[in-house]
Design a protein around this motif. Structure first.
Motif, mmCIF file in Angstrom:
data_model
loop_
_atom_site.group_PDB
_atom_site.id
_atom_site.type_symbol
_atom_site.label_atom_id
_atom_site.label_comp_id
_atom_site.label_asym_id
_atom_site.label_seq_id
_atom_site.Cartn_x
_atom_site.Cartn_y
_atom_site.Cartn_z
ATOM 1 N N GLY A 66 0.701 -1.283 0.101
ATOM 2 C CA GLY A 66 0.059 0.020 -0.120
ATOM 3 C C GLY A 66 0.863 1.120 0.068
ATOM 4 O O GLY A 66 0.313 2.452 -0.158
ATOM 5 N N LYS A 67 2.213 1.119 0.027
ATOM 6 C CA LYS A 67 3.000 2.325 0.011
ATOM 7 C C LYS A 67 3.575 2.538 -1.070
ATOM 8 O O LYS A 67 3.521 4.081 -1.412
ATOM 9 C CB LYS A 67 4.420 1.925 0.954
ATOM 10 N N VAL A 68 3.678 1.988 -2.427
ATOM 11 C CA VAL A 68 3.675 2.109 -3.613
ATOM 12 C C VAL A 68 2.887 1.168 -4.546
ATOM 13 O O VAL A 68 2.392 0.214 -4.180
ATOM 14 C CB VAL A 68 5.281 1.813 -4.202
ATOM 15 N N ARG A 69 2.757 1.548 -5.814
ATOM 16 C CA ARG A 69 1.838 0.810 -6.577
ATOM 17 C C ARG A 69 2.210 -0.506 -7.124
ATOM 18 O O ARG A 69 3.323 -0.479 -7.494
ATOM 19 C CB ARG A 69 1.598 1.878 -7.872
ATOM 20 N N ALA A 70 1.415 -1.482 -6.869
ATOM 21 C CA ALA A 70 1.777 -2.871 -7.168
ATOM 22 C C ALA A 70 0.687 -3.709 -7.564
ATOM 23 O O ALA A 70 -0.706 -3.316 -7.312
ATOM 24 C CB ALA A 70 2.451 -3.547 -5.663
ATOM 25 N N ALA A 71 0.836 -4.635 -8.137
ATOM 26 C CA ALA A 71 -0.301 -5.713 -8.553
ATOM 27 C C ALA A 71 -0.879 -6.221 -7.075
ATOM 28 O O ALA A 71 -0.143 -6.766 -6.280
ATOM 29 C CB ALA A 71 0.148 -6.537 -9.641
ATOM 30 N N LEU A 72 -2.002 -6.096 -7.020
ATOM 31 C CA LEU A 72 -2.698 -6.714 -5.894
ATOM 32 C C LEU A 72 -2.972 -8.134 -5.805
ATOM 33 O O LEU A 72 -3.276 -8.753 -4.590
ATOM 34 C CB LEU A 72 -4.218 -5.817 -5.755
ATOM 35 N N ARG A 90 8.852 -1.527 -17.769
ATOM 36 C CA ARG A 90 9.995 -1.012 -18.683
ATOM 37 C C ARG A 90 9.440 0.359 -19.226
ATOM 38 O O ARG A 90 10.055 1.375 -18.926
ATOM 39 C CB ARG A 90 10.290 -1.891 -19.582
ATOM 40 N N ALA A 91 8.067 0.441 -19.910
ATOM 41 C CA ALA A 91 7.547 1.651 -20.518
ATOM 42 C C ALA A 91 7.599 2.584 -19.302
ATOM 43 O O ALA A 91 7.654 3.889 -19.792
ATOM 44 C CB ALA A 91 6.259 1.095 -20.859
ATOM 45 N N LYS A 92 7.134 2.278 -18.140
ATOM 46 C CA LYS A 92 6.802 3.274 -16.965
ATOM 47 C C LYS A 92 8.331 3.633 -16.533
ATOM 48 O O LYS A 92 8.162 4.529 -15.536
ATOM 49 C CB LYS A 92 5.917 2.712 -15.792
ATOM 50 N N GLU A 93 9.289 3.016 -16.780
ATOM 51 C CA GLU A 93 10.691 3.503 -16.490
ATOM 52 C C GLU A 93 10.661 3.096 -15.147
ATOM 53 O O GLU A 93 11.303 3.925 -14.197
ATOM 54 C CB GLU A 93 11.037 5.024 -16.844
ATOM 55 N N PHE A 94 10.170 2.063 -14.655
ATOM 56 C CA PHE A 94 10.156 1.442 -13.186
ATOM 57 C C PHE A 94 11.845 1.136 -12.872
ATOM 58 O O PHE A 94 12.328 1.806 -11.755
ATOM 59 C CB PHE A 94 9.692 0.306 -13.188
ATOM 60 N N ALA A 95 12.551 0.910 -13.904
ATOM 61 C CA ALA A 95 14.052 0.443 -13.436
ATOM 62 C C ALA A 95 14.866 1.562 -14.357
ATOM 63 O O ALA A 95 14.849 1.052 -15.584
ATOM 64 C CB ALA A 95 14.236 -0.983 -13.667
ATOM 65 N N GLN A 96 15.690 2.395 -13.884
ATOM 66 C CA GLN A 96 16.662 3.018 -14.583
ATOM 67 C C GLN A 96 17.774 1.973 -14.660
ATOM 68 O O GLN A 96 18.575 2.128 -15.872
ATOM 69 C CB GLN A 96 17.025 4.421 -13.966
ATOM 70 N N GLU A 97 18.132 1.276 -13.922
ATOM 71 C CA GLU A 97 18.869 0.398 -13.996
ATOM 72 C C GLU A 97 18.680 -1.127 -13.193
ATOM 73 O O GLU A 97 17.886 -1.287 -12.292
ATOM 74 C CB GLU A 97 20.125 0.743 -13.334
ATOM 75 N N ILE A 98 19.161 -2.217 -13.873
ATOM 76 C CA ILE A 98 18.727 -3.465 -13.206
ATOM 77 C C ILE A 98 20.155 -4.170 -12.993
ATOM 78 O O ILE A 98 21.213 -4.201 -13.903
ATOM 79 C CB ILE A 98 18.014 -4.430 -14.007
ATOM 80 N N THR A 99 20.543 -4.520 -11.851
ATOM 81 C CA THR A 99 21.686 -5.293 -11.583
ATOM 82 C C THR A 99 21.364 -6.812 -10.946
ATOM 83 O O THR A 99 20.692 -6.893 -10.272
ATOM 84 C CB THR A 99 22.298 -4.581 -10.384
ATOM 85 N N GLU A 100 22.249 -7.807 -11.088
ATOM 86 C CA GLU A 100 22.219 -9.025 -10.703
ATOM 87 C C GLU A 100 22.919 -9.196 -9.418
ATOM 88 O O GLU A 100 23.935 -8.678 -9.179
ATOM 89 C CB GLU A 100 23.106 -10.065 -11.860
ATOM 90 N N GLU A 101 21.986 -9.683 -8.229
ATOM 91 C CA GLU A 101 22.512 -9.679 -7.060
ATOM 92 C C GLU A 101 22.000 -10.977 -6.332
ATOM 93 O O GLU A 101 21.042 -11.649 -6.971
ATOM 94 C CB GLU A 101 21.956 -8.487 -6.199
ATOM 95 N N SER A 102 22.714 -11.428 -5.092
ATOM 96 C CA SER A 102 22.265 -12.485 -4.450
ATOM 97 C C SER A 102 21.173 -11.974 -3.598
ATOM 98 O O SER A 102 20.942 -11.286 -2.831
ATOM 99 C CB SER A 102 23.491 -12.910 -3.529
ATOM 100 N N VAL A 103 19.706 -12.622 -3.935
ATOM 101 C CA VAL A 103 18.682 -12.387 -3.054
ATOM 102 C C VAL A 103 18.284 -13.645 -2.242
ATOM 103 O O VAL A 103 18.002 -14.787 -2.819
ATOM 104 C CB VAL A 103 17.554 -11.867 -3.903
ATOM 105 N N ASN A 104 18.297 -13.389 -0.997
ATOM 106 C CA ASN A 104 18.032 -14.765 -0.186
ATOM 107 C C ASN A 104 18.932 -16.031 -0.510
ATOM 108 O O ASN A 104 18.433 -17.100 -0.440
ATOM 109 C CB ASN A 104 16.599 -15.117 -0.254
#
Length: 316
Positions: free
Chosen positions: A233-239, A256-270
């Protein structure tokens, strides 16, 4: 299906040793335990702090009567977690959209510091695997008692008689609770993973998103792929979850069209390959990604800023 067992900074089996004081490693163990039960670093910190506060609130006489302080802290931490899990279900019914566990960066505090000593590597995996988003999401679907019994026994190697005193059940009942949670894991396709294949698919998915390549996305996504987003509820997201490769591909092209990410990086997530999105000088999204048979089966996208605080300023 392997069983989830392993070592934290301090194996919980050592709580049976009679030690009068705790060490810094003991606190790390408690944090690891609480995070796997609650899926939140903030809640884990609060629970461990509460457990220590309860210890120091005891009288000197009461403290002397307790033979092992760390054993006492593990029991209290686990009981607080079970209470939290029970109340969390009611809170999450009021949560805006999907609730997802808090994603973690490649921080050694939340994973094992030593290799697990395994009798049969085919039957066991490390503590690191138990922190994967797939496991944490699965654990959201079991009862609080099942989750506590599973984490204590299958992840941290605590015997059932010791768990019985924590959850208020018989040892046999605790055995059944852990078995029930384990069956959920055995049915979950999101947990099977080949590390090299996982990294390759995640890298290809990143490239397809960056170039707006719809056909490549369709080839990379499992036909039954599920995308869940947590904005709180803090930012727009699919409900609601986005199901199917075509809808998922269009969703990411829309970002991508909404320019959600100006950069995407590969990281270790969990503990597994994932993606982090950056915009306006900060991190605005973290994606945990499950891969099976060369395709993406699940994507968990967390954009709730409250759950990204640990990532701000993170340097891999």
């Amino acid at each position: 299906m392997p069983r989830y067992r392993g070592q934290a900074a301090l194996p919980l089996t050592s709580i049976l040793e009679e030690r009068a004081t705790v060490t810094p490693d003991d606190r790390v163990t408690l944090l690891n335990l609480a995070y796997r039960m609650l899926g939140s670093t903030h809640d884990a910190e609060d629970v461990v702090q509460d457990a220590y506060a309860r210890w120091y609130a005891l009288s000197d006489e009461a403290q002397r009567a307790i033979r092992s302080q760390i054993a006492w802290l593990v029991r209290v931490t686990s009981r607080i977690c079970m209470d939290q899990l029970t109340s969390a279900r009611a809170r999450r019914e009021r949560y805006v959209g999907d609730w997802l566990p808090e994603p973690l960066p490649g921080d050694a505090r939340w994973s094992s510091t030593a290799k697990t000593q395994q009798d049969d590597p085919a039957e066991q995996v490390s503590l690191d695997d138990s922190v994967s988003m797939g496991v944490l999401v699965m654990l959201e679907s079991v009862t609080p008692a099942e989750r506590v019994a599973f984490v204590l026994h299958d992840v941290f190697n605590l015997p059932h008689p010791e768990i019985a005193g924590i959850v208020g059940r018989t040892p046999e009942a605790c055995r059944q609770l852990a078995t029930s949670a384990r069956r959920h894991l055995q049915r979950d396709r999101r947990l099977a993973v080949n590390a090299h294949q996982h990294r390759s698919v995640v890298a290809a998915f990143k490239d397809a998103c960056e170039h707006g390549d719809f056909d490549s996305l369709i080839r990379l996504l499992d036909p039954q792929v599920s995308v869940r987003t947590d904005g709180g509820g803090k930012v727009r997201a699919a409900l609601r979850p986005i199901a199917g490769s075509e809808k998922a591909a269009r969703y990411f092209l829309g970002l991508r069209a909404k320019e959600f990410a100006q950069e995407i990086t590969e990281e270790s997530v969990n503990g597994r390959p994932g993606l982090v999105t950056h915009a306006n000088g900060g991190i605005n999204g973290v994606m945990a990604i499950a891969v099976h048979n060369g395709r993406v089966t699940d994507i968990w996208l967390v954009v709730n800023p409250d759950k990204l605080q640990v990532w701000q300023g993170f340097n891999p």
